[in-house]
Write a protein that holds these residues in place. Structure first.
Motif, PDB file in Angstrom:
ATOM      1  N   UNK A  38       0.876  -1.178   0.000  1.00  0.00           N
ATOM      2  CA  UNK A  38       0.000   0.000   0.000  1.00  0.00           C
ATOM      3  C   UNK A  38       0.907   1.220   0.000  1.00  0.00           C
ATOM      4  N   UNK A  39       0.900   1.984  -1.091  1.00  0.00           N
ATOM      5  CA  UNK A  39       1.852   3.084  -1.248  1.00  0.00           C
ATOM      6  C   UNK A  39       1.116   4.406  -1.438  1.00  0.00           C
ATOM      7  N   UNK A  40       1.729   5.461  -0.939  1.00  0.00           N
ATOM      8  CA  UNK A  40       1.181   6.810  -1.075  1.00  0.00           C
ATOM      9  C   UNK A  40       1.509   7.355  -2.456  1.00  0.00           C
ATOM     10  N   UNK A  41       0.539   7.988  -3.099  1.00  0.00           N
ATOM     11  CA  UNK A  41       0.749   8.621  -4.396  1.00  0.00           C
ATOM     12  C   UNK A  41       0.428  10.105  -4.255  1.00  0.00           C
ATOM     13  N   UNK A  55      -2.267   3.713  -3.358  1.00  0.00           N
ATOM     14  CA  UNK A  55      -2.412   2.656  -4.343  1.00  0.00           C
ATOM     15  C   UNK A  55      -2.218   1.308  -3.651  1.00  0.00           C
ATOM     16  N   UNK A  56      -3.241   0.466  -3.729  1.00  0.00           N
ATOM     17  CA  UNK A  56      -3.155  -0.896  -3.208  1.00  0.00           C
ATOM     18  C   UNK A  56      -2.648  -1.756  -4.349  1.00  0.00           C
ATOM     19  N   UNK A  57      -1.343  -2.099  -4.313  1.00  0.00           N
ATOM     20  CA  UNK A  57      -0.672  -2.705  -5.451  1.00  0.00           C
ATOM     21  C   UNK A  57      -0.929  -4.217  -5.514  1.00  0.00           C
ATOM     22  N   UNK A 199     -11.556   2.168  -3.748  1.00  0.00           N
ATOM     23  CA  UNK A 199     -12.051   2.235  -5.123  1.00  0.00           C
ATOM     24  C   UNK A 199     -11.508   1.049  -5.902  1.00  0.00           C
ATOM     25  N   UNK A 200     -12.384   0.441  -6.723  1.00  0.00           N
ATOM     26  CA  UNK A 200     -11.973  -0.724  -7.491  1.00  0.00           C
ATOM     27  C   UNK A 200     -12.730  -0.758  -8.807  1.00  0.00           C
ATOM     28  N   UNK A 201     -12.069  -1.215  -9.873  1.00  0.00           N
ATOM     29  CA  UNK A 201     -12.740  -1.425 -11.148  1.00  0.00           C
ATOM     30  C   UNK A 201     -13.571  -2.696 -11.078  1.00  0.00           C
ATOM     31  N   UNK A 312      -8.340   7.939  -0.024  1.00  0.00           N
ATOM     32  CA  UNK A 312      -8.884   6.961  -0.963  1.00  0.00           C
ATOM     33  C   UNK A 312      -7.809   5.928  -1.263  1.00  0.00           C
ATOM     34  N   UNK A 313      -8.158   4.673  -1.129  1.00  0.00           N
ATOM     35  CA  UNK A 313      -7.256   3.586  -1.547  1.00  0.00           C
ATOM     36  C   UNK A 313      -7.773   3.040  -2.880  1.00  0.00           C
ATOM     37  N   UNK A 314      -6.974   3.186  -3.911  1.00  0.00           N
ATOM     38  CA  UNK A 314      -7.331   2.699  -5.242  1.00  0.00           C
ATOM     39  C   UNK A 314      -6.667   1.343  -5.468  1.00  0.00           C
ATOM     40  N   UNK A 315      -7.468   0.333  -5.741  1.00  0.00           N
ATOM     41  CA  UNK A 315      -6.958  -1.030  -5.904  1.00  0.00           C
ATOM     42  C   UNK A 315      -6.441  -1.206  -7.334  1.00  0.00           C
ATOM     43  N   UNK A 316      -5.157  -1.468  -7.466  1.00  0.00           N
ATOM     44  CA  UNK A 316      -4.559  -1.739  -8.764  1.00  0.00           C
ATOM     45  C   UNK A 316      -4.689  -3.243  -8.993  1.00  0.00           C
ATOM     46  N   UNK A 317      -5.689  -3.623  -9.770  1.00  0.00           N
ATOM     47  CA  UNK A 317      -6.043  -5.025  -9.885  1.00  0.00           C
ATOM     48  C   UNK A 317      -5.225  -5.788 -10.927  1.00  0.00           C
TER      49      UNK A 317
END
Length: 320
Positions: A38-41, A55-57, A199-201, A312-317
């Protein structure tokens, strides 16, 4: 039932293990990185609105089973192993990441894999990179006409497929079922205490169903559908939660404005956003899912949808 020819491919990649020594591995044999980083952007476009982005990598979980593909598959793979299955059968379109991931899982665990592909007009044509990768990992492709494909979940259609293609553990299109949702609940649990919004696609809804169920009190999930006409998706997410958890779980909603015209389609605005994001951050967002979700997050922030101070944590799927 309108089925057409099958196709197989060859590659220098290792063959499925059960092709030479009869051994089938359990999902524990997969070497995965969990929890995912989990990284800060830092991005001034969000910071000016008081929004912090993480970003949730999940794309770093496994090189062949990135992100939600591993999370949705691993409990299904365990169920298949416990039931003694030596083959997996699943469904997808010509550019399905799920087909590729299932093929890779089969290669790694020594399971035979069959991918039923939407569109018998594709039979006999050169394979695109996604399908070529699946066949290189040992997957047998079976092309099905579109009317029959729409009926793939009907018992008589499924029975005919299994009769023709051999006994197998069946995984639905996109890998989304109750076991998939339960597997994705771990994603939500990993984000507890880290973000206000996840957030997730969304393709078939399984990841959102599990993510929302795993989040803690006060956290919300937003799903960004990547298919046009996704009004049905809310019903699918709710159905999956009922099957997996007995009812609706978590605080979640969908924002269907960012599909870009449909699956694997885009717009000039979306393309420009992805290119700019890559230039700013050195990370090219995967265009089918991740770019659309990130575009939605950034647009919502500029619209004032997130209160100042929101994380906001955006999930990089998936990876590009």
């Amino acid at each position: 039932m309108g089925a057409r020819a099958s196709a197989t491919g060859s590659s220098s990649r290792p063959p499925p293990r059960n092709s030479d020594n009869g051994r089938v591995e359990t999902p524990d044999a997969l070497q995965v990185t969990l929890p995912s980083p989990l990284v800060v952007l830092d991005d001034e476009r969000l910071l000016r609105h008081g929004v912090r982005l993480l970003l949730k990598r999940d794309d770093l979980i496994h090189p062949d089973l990135p992100g939600n593909k591993y999370r949705k598959l691993h409990l299904n793979l365990r169920a298949a192993a416990e039931a003694g299955h030596r083959a997996l059968l699943t469904f997808g379109g010509a550019y399905s990441n799920h087909l590729r991931a299932t093929a890779a899982a089969g290669r790694l665990l020594g399971l035979r894999t069959v991918g039923v592909v939407r569109g018998d007009e594709l039979a006999g044509r050169p394979l695109n990179p996604s399908l070529a990768r699946a066949t290189a990992d040992g997957m047998r492709l079976h092309f099905l006409d579109r009317p029959t494909y729409r009926r793939k979940a009907e018992p008589e259609v499924l029975a005919a497929l299994l009769d023709r293609l051999g006994p197998a553990y069946v995984i639905p299109e996109g890998g989304s079922n109750a076991l998939a949702a339960r597997g994705c609940a771990a994603l939500g649990r990993e984000l507890r205490g880290s973000a206000d919004i996840a957030a997730v696609a969304c393709g078939t809804g399984g990841t959102l169903a599990g993510l929302a169920a795993g989040l803690g009190p006060g956290q919300r999930a937003i799903g960004f559908p990547v298919l046009k006409g996704g009004a049905f998706l809310a019903e699918d997410v709710l159905r999956l939660q009922r099957e997996a958890f007995g009812g609706r779980r978590g605080d979640w909603r969908l924002d269907d404005r960012f599909h870009g015209g449909g699956y694997a389609r885009s717009t000039p605005e979306l393309d420009a956003f992805g290119a700019d994001f890559a230039a700013r951050h050195g990370l090219a967002p995967e265009p089918v899912y991740v770019a659309k979700m990130l575009y939605g997050v950034f647009t919502a922030a500029t619209e004032g949808a997130f209160a100042p101070g929101t994380t906001v944590a955006a999930v990089v799927t998936g990876a590009r």
